[in-house]
Design an enzyme around this catalytic site. Structure first.
Site, PDB file in Angstrom:
ATOM      1  N   GLY A   1       0.804  -1.217   0.000  1.00 42.57           N
ATOM      2  CA  GLY A   1       0.000   0.000   0.000  1.00 42.57           C
ATOM      3  C   GLY A   1       0.835   1.264   0.000  1.00 42.57           C
ATOM      4  O   GLY A   1       0.570   2.187  -0.746  1.00 42.57           O
ATOM      5  N   PHE A   2       1.823   1.343   0.911  1.00 45.86           N
ATOM      6  CA  PHE A   2       2.693   2.513   1.060  1.00 45.86           C
ATOM      7  C   PHE A   2       1.902   3.783   1.341  1.00 45.86           C
ATOM      8  O   PHE A   2       2.387   4.892   1.125  1.00 45.86           O
ATOM      9  CB  PHE A   2       3.574   2.704  -0.180  1.00 45.86           C
ATOM     10  CG  PHE A   2       4.275   1.455  -0.622  1.00 45.86           C
ATOM     11  CD1 PHE A   2       5.274   0.896   0.152  1.00 45.86           C
ATOM     12  CD2 PHE A   2       3.916   0.818  -1.788  1.00 45.86           C
ATOM     13  CE1 PHE A   2       5.906  -0.266  -0.239  1.00 45.86           C
ATOM     14  CE2 PHE A   2       4.540  -0.356  -2.181  1.00 45.86           C
ATOM     15  CZ  PHE A   2       5.538  -0.899  -1.403  1.00 45.86           C
TER      16      PHE A   2
ATOM     17  N   ILE B   1      11.521  -4.075  19.868  1.00 44.67           N
ATOM     18  CA  ILE B   1      11.315  -4.752  18.591  1.00 44.67           C
ATOM     19  C   ILE B   1      10.652  -6.101  18.871  1.00 44.67           C
ATOM     20  O   ILE B   1      11.206  -6.939  19.580  1.00 44.67           O
ATOM     21  CB  ILE B   1      12.651  -4.954  17.845  1.00 44.67           C
ATOM     22  CG1 ILE B   1      13.313  -3.599  17.572  1.00 44.67           C
ATOM     23  CG2 ILE B   1      12.420  -5.723  16.546  1.00 44.67           C
ATOM     24  CD1 ILE B   1      12.515  -2.663  16.693  1.00 44.67           C
TER      25      ILE B   1
ATOM     26  N   GLN C   1      10.999  -4.602   6.998  1.00 44.92           N
ATOM     27  CA  GLN C   1      10.588  -3.209   6.887  1.00 44.92           C
ATOM     28  C   GLN C   1      11.769  -2.310   6.538  1.00 44.92           C
ATOM     29  O   GLN C   1      11.681  -1.436   5.665  1.00 44.92           O
ATOM     30  CB  GLN C   1       9.957  -2.749   8.195  1.00 44.92           C
ATOM     31  CG  GLN C   1       8.583  -3.321   8.464  1.00 44.92           C
ATOM     32  CD  GLN C   1       7.557  -2.771   7.505  1.00 44.92           C
ATOM     33  OE1 GLN C   1       7.152  -1.620   7.589  1.00 44.92           O
ATOM     34  NE2 GLN C   1       7.143  -3.588   6.555  1.00 44.92           N
TER      35      GLN C   1
ATOM     36  N   GLY D   1       7.681   1.298  10.770  1.00 48.22           N
ATOM     37  CA  GLY D   1       7.438   1.254   9.338  1.00 48.22           C
ATOM     38  C   GLY D   1       7.680   2.541   8.583  1.00 48.22           C
ATOM     39  O   GLY D   1       8.023   2.514   7.402  1.00 48.22           O
ATOM     40  N   GLU D   2       7.511   3.702   9.241  1.00 53.82           N
ATOM     41  CA  GLU D   2       7.706   4.981   8.563  1.00 53.82           C
ATOM     42  C   GLU D   2       9.136   5.491   8.706  1.00 53.82           C
ATOM     43  O   GLU D   2       9.757   5.932   7.735  1.00 53.82           O
ATOM     44  CB  GLU D   2       6.735   6.029   9.128  1.00 53.82           C
ATOM     45  CG  GLU D   2       5.274   5.630   9.159  1.00 53.82           C
ATOM     46  CD  GLU D   2       4.603   5.673   7.798  1.00 53.82           C
ATOM     47  OE1 GLU D   2       5.278   5.918   6.790  1.00 53.82           O
ATOM     48  OE2 GLU D   2       3.385   5.448   7.743  1.00 53.82           O
TER      49      GLU D   2
END
Length: 728
Positions: A229-230, A619, A628, A694-695
């Site tokens: 998706g991103f 984590i 990721q 993730g970002e």
């Protein structure tokens, strides 16, 4: 008593890995309800104007065509309010206006995809054409800029010992996930079921309810798997409304799959930016002032904003800051958040400027950053919950071999290749939102956990299974995590690095509640070996409840539930999300190191190796985290060297709307990459101590590459992507 941790922290494989690699994972477009028909969108071939006529007769004459829908025969929809981004969202066939090239102007519904495609090519649309405005450099900004200031930046710049006056340009980028947008809509009376590629089933429910003026309870959205998706699935785009509208009109289920070309016009993009940055410092490199003047593209019908200015406010200690964010309305499809939104673009400018300042002062780039480390978040005046950026620098420099870097540009060669090293810092907000998760333990000792979250790639089902297994004291094989259905307990959108902190906290809460139920049942049961034991002294492992200091004294879930005639135990876990008033500033951090080789004659850039070091707190699964990080480094290579939209400004057409001409990194572009995670947790952020990954993993990748290119060539390129001709 805290539970033993067997699954959390382990690099376990994805629970759905076999399904995915064997092609058995079911995505939205794989659903084929009885009687399904196919829809193909007819899109505009002009960039601005009015539709003066639509001749659908040749299409309607084709055998198998069910209906052609346009503004000439579409039902009027109720007004929509409170939309995001603010403005007037694009709605299906409500008027004759064309606001950008590629806008849907009709849809053909037919019994087969091939018939629908052919019929769509026969629909003739005529226009009253107006010249579009699609060039950010040639357009005027809106009259309502967003501003921020502290101190007196302009005066401080005038008196600064060292000054930089820089201008950056960043091209529009597109999400380009493997899975195309492919909604399947099915009405049963006044109830709508929608199989959708979405990163937020709850958001799609809300949009459809608003779009059609119906109660949310009559809408079900199903999205258990998302093929990338991103950010593109973070909002519900007009093609989904078209599928639902068409299904209601023809009274049959409708499947609508966008083409790859239509994805470039239909699901948003990272906006183009022009960023003017001025820095001032003393002779030792301590920042005294900065000004940031940003021009950002948006559509005329909506105002899209991103946190592009945030890194310039808080990444470094700067007493005097002035910022202006100007929207530039264009005749384009509305931009939308793309991985690392805002922060990725803003950090590119800030971090390349810091590298330029370091070179001008003759100071090592890491040392310059250390000299400007803030004591707290100067934009909010809040202390950092944790900030381990110094450790990121130290670990990255050691692993990468930063000491071998020659600071003199164009001084290291390998045959025809110029070799350079660069680094950059990264930062991203730690987002948390309210979430729920249901937990059920059956008499056979297996558990089912459910939440309406989704998974576009990071491995949500796997990490949540790990959390649930440890909290319930079961093996991962005994736990099933289901997701992606709006009938499940509510969850926030799967974006902004919020899923782990939010949904995982809800899963933890629900599993803790259920485990405590079982323990309470046991210690009150006179026939249980645990009767009369202090509940806080009981732990569960391998499905067996026992006294922590007397492992032989205990029993299994199965025996406990069978003896008490229980078919199951269940609980609802919840997490309230971030408080209205924060006591700390919450961010994840990164330090990215890159080595590049630049062909001295051809200007070709190859990234040879990269190291990313991350302060993302706890984590849960290092294997998923590596996936990721490596994916983000690859995406950052695209942002730095390959990806850009080419627009024909005469009509607004995207010239390279395909994967042959819009270049993205492939396996051949991927260098040796390594990710390192700074140990620690952030219990101020959330109950489980995570900050989201993730970002932040893409933030800082592009400037690290750009800084390495300067070290290799001595050329400062301030426009992304860096093309070979820019280096010749």
């Amino acid at each position: 008593m805290s539970q033993p941790q067997a699954a959390v922290g382990a690099p376990v494989p994805r629970v759905d890995a076999r399904l995915k690699v064997t092609g058995r994972t079911k995505y939205a477009g794989d659903n084929n309800p009885d009687g399904v028909v196919h829809a193909v969108i007819v899109d505009s071939h002009v960039g601005r104007g009015r539709i003066t006529g639509i001749d659908a007769r040749p299409a309607e004459a084709q055998t198998g065509v069910v209906k052609v829908i346009s503004h000439l025969n579409a039902p009027k929809l109720p007004p929509r309010e409170g939309t995001l981004p603010p403005g007037k969202p694009l709605r299906p066939f409500q008027d004759d206006r064309v606001q950008f090239f590629g806008q849907p102007v009709a849809v053909v519904v037919a019994t087969t995809l091939e018939v629908a495609q052919h019929a769509a090519s026969l629909v003739k649309v005529s226009y009253d054409v107006q010249p579009p405005s699609t060039d950010i450099s040639a357009a005027n900004p809106a009259d309502n800029p967003e501003t921020y200031a502290r101190g007196d930046a302009d005066t401080a710049l005038e008196t600064a010992d060292v000054k930089l006056d820089l201008a950056y340009r960043m091209a529009r980028n597109h999400h380009n996930p493997m899975e195309l947008a492919s909604p399947v809509a099915h009405w049963e009376g006044d109830k709508l079921t929608l199989w959708e590629k979405t990163q937020w089933v709850g958001g799609t429910v809300a949009t459809m309810a608003s779009e059609f003026g119906m109660p949310p309870g009559r809408i079900r959205v199903i999205s258990p798997a998302v093929g990338g998706g991103f950010g593109s699935g973070g909002r519900t785009h007009v093609h989904t409304s078209i599928a639902a509208l068409a299904a209601r009109e023809v009274k049959r289920p409708v499947k609508l799959v966008l083409t790859r070309r239509q994805m470039y016009f239909g699901v948003g993009s990272r906006p183009a930016y022009e960023y003017a940055l001025r820095l001032g410092s003393d002779r030792r490199g301590r920042l005294t002032a900065s000004t940031h003047d940003v021009r950002a593209e948006t559509s005329r019908y909506e105002t899209h904003s991103e946190a592009v200015l945030e890194p310039g406010r808080m990444l470094y200690s700067t007493p005097n800051v002035r910022q202006v964010y100007r929207h530039v309305p264009l005749d384009v499809n509305s931009p939308w958040f793309m991985r690392g939104p805002g922060y990725s673009s803003g950090t590119y400018c800030v971090e390349t400027a810091m590298d330029e300042l370091a070179h001008k002062l003759g100071v090592d780039p890491i040392e310059l950053r250390l000299r400007n480390e803030p004591a707290d978040d100067e934009s909010t005046r809040l202390p950092f919950s944790t900030r381990r950026l110094r450790e990121c620098y130290r670990e990255g420099a050691r692993e990468f071999g930063w000491h071998r870097r020659n600071p003199k540009p164009r001084s290291t060669r390998d045959g025809d290749w110029l070799i350079g090293m660069g680094m950059a810092a990264g930062v991203y907000d730690t987002a948390r939102s309210a979430a729920q998760a249901s937990v059920r333990l059956d008499a056979d000792g297996t558990a089912l956990v459910q939440s309406a979250t989704t998974d576009m790639g990071p491995g949500t089902a796997t990490s949540m299974t790990q959390v649930a297994a440890d909290a319930l004291g079961l093996s991962m094989r005994q736990v099933t995590f289901r997701l992606g259905d709006s009938l499940m307990p509510t969850a926030p959108g799967h974006h902004g690095s919020r899923t782990m902190a939010s949904v995982r906290s809800a899963v933890q809460d629900g599993c803790d509640k259920l485990r405590k139920q079982a323990i309470t049942l046991a210690v009150k049961d006179e026939e249980s070996p645990l009767y009369g034991v202090d509940p806080t002294e009981v732990v569960v492992r391998g499905g067996r409840l026992y006294v922590k200091d007397q492992p032989t004294r205990g029993e299994t879930y199965q025996l406990l539930l069978a003896r008490n005639d229980r078919t199951h135990l269940e609980a609802l876990g919840s997490y309230a999300g971030a408080p209205e008033s924060e006591r700390f500033a919450f961010h994840a951090y990164a330090a990215t190191f890159a080595e590049v080789a630049v062909d001295a004659r051809l200007g070709l850039v190859r990234v040879r190796r990269m190291v990313g070091v991350y302060d993302a707190a706890r984590i849960i699964n290092p294997r998923l985290a590596d996936s990721q990080a490596i994916g983000a480094m690859t995406g950052g290579i695209g942002q730095a060297l390959l990806e850009h939209t080419v627009t024909d400004h005469r009509d607004g057409r995207i010239v390279n709307a395909n994967l042959a001409d819009y270049l993205v990194p492939t396996h051949a572009d991927m260098p040796d990459m390594k990710a390192i995670y700074i140990e620690g947790e952030d219990l101020e952020a959330d109950p489980i101590g995570v900050k989201g990954l993730g970002e932040v993993v893409i933030v800082g990748v592009a400037p690290a590459i750009v800084n390495a290119v300067f070290n290799a060539t001595g050329r400062r390129i301030r426009e992304l992507p860096i093309t070979p001709e820019a280096l010749l």
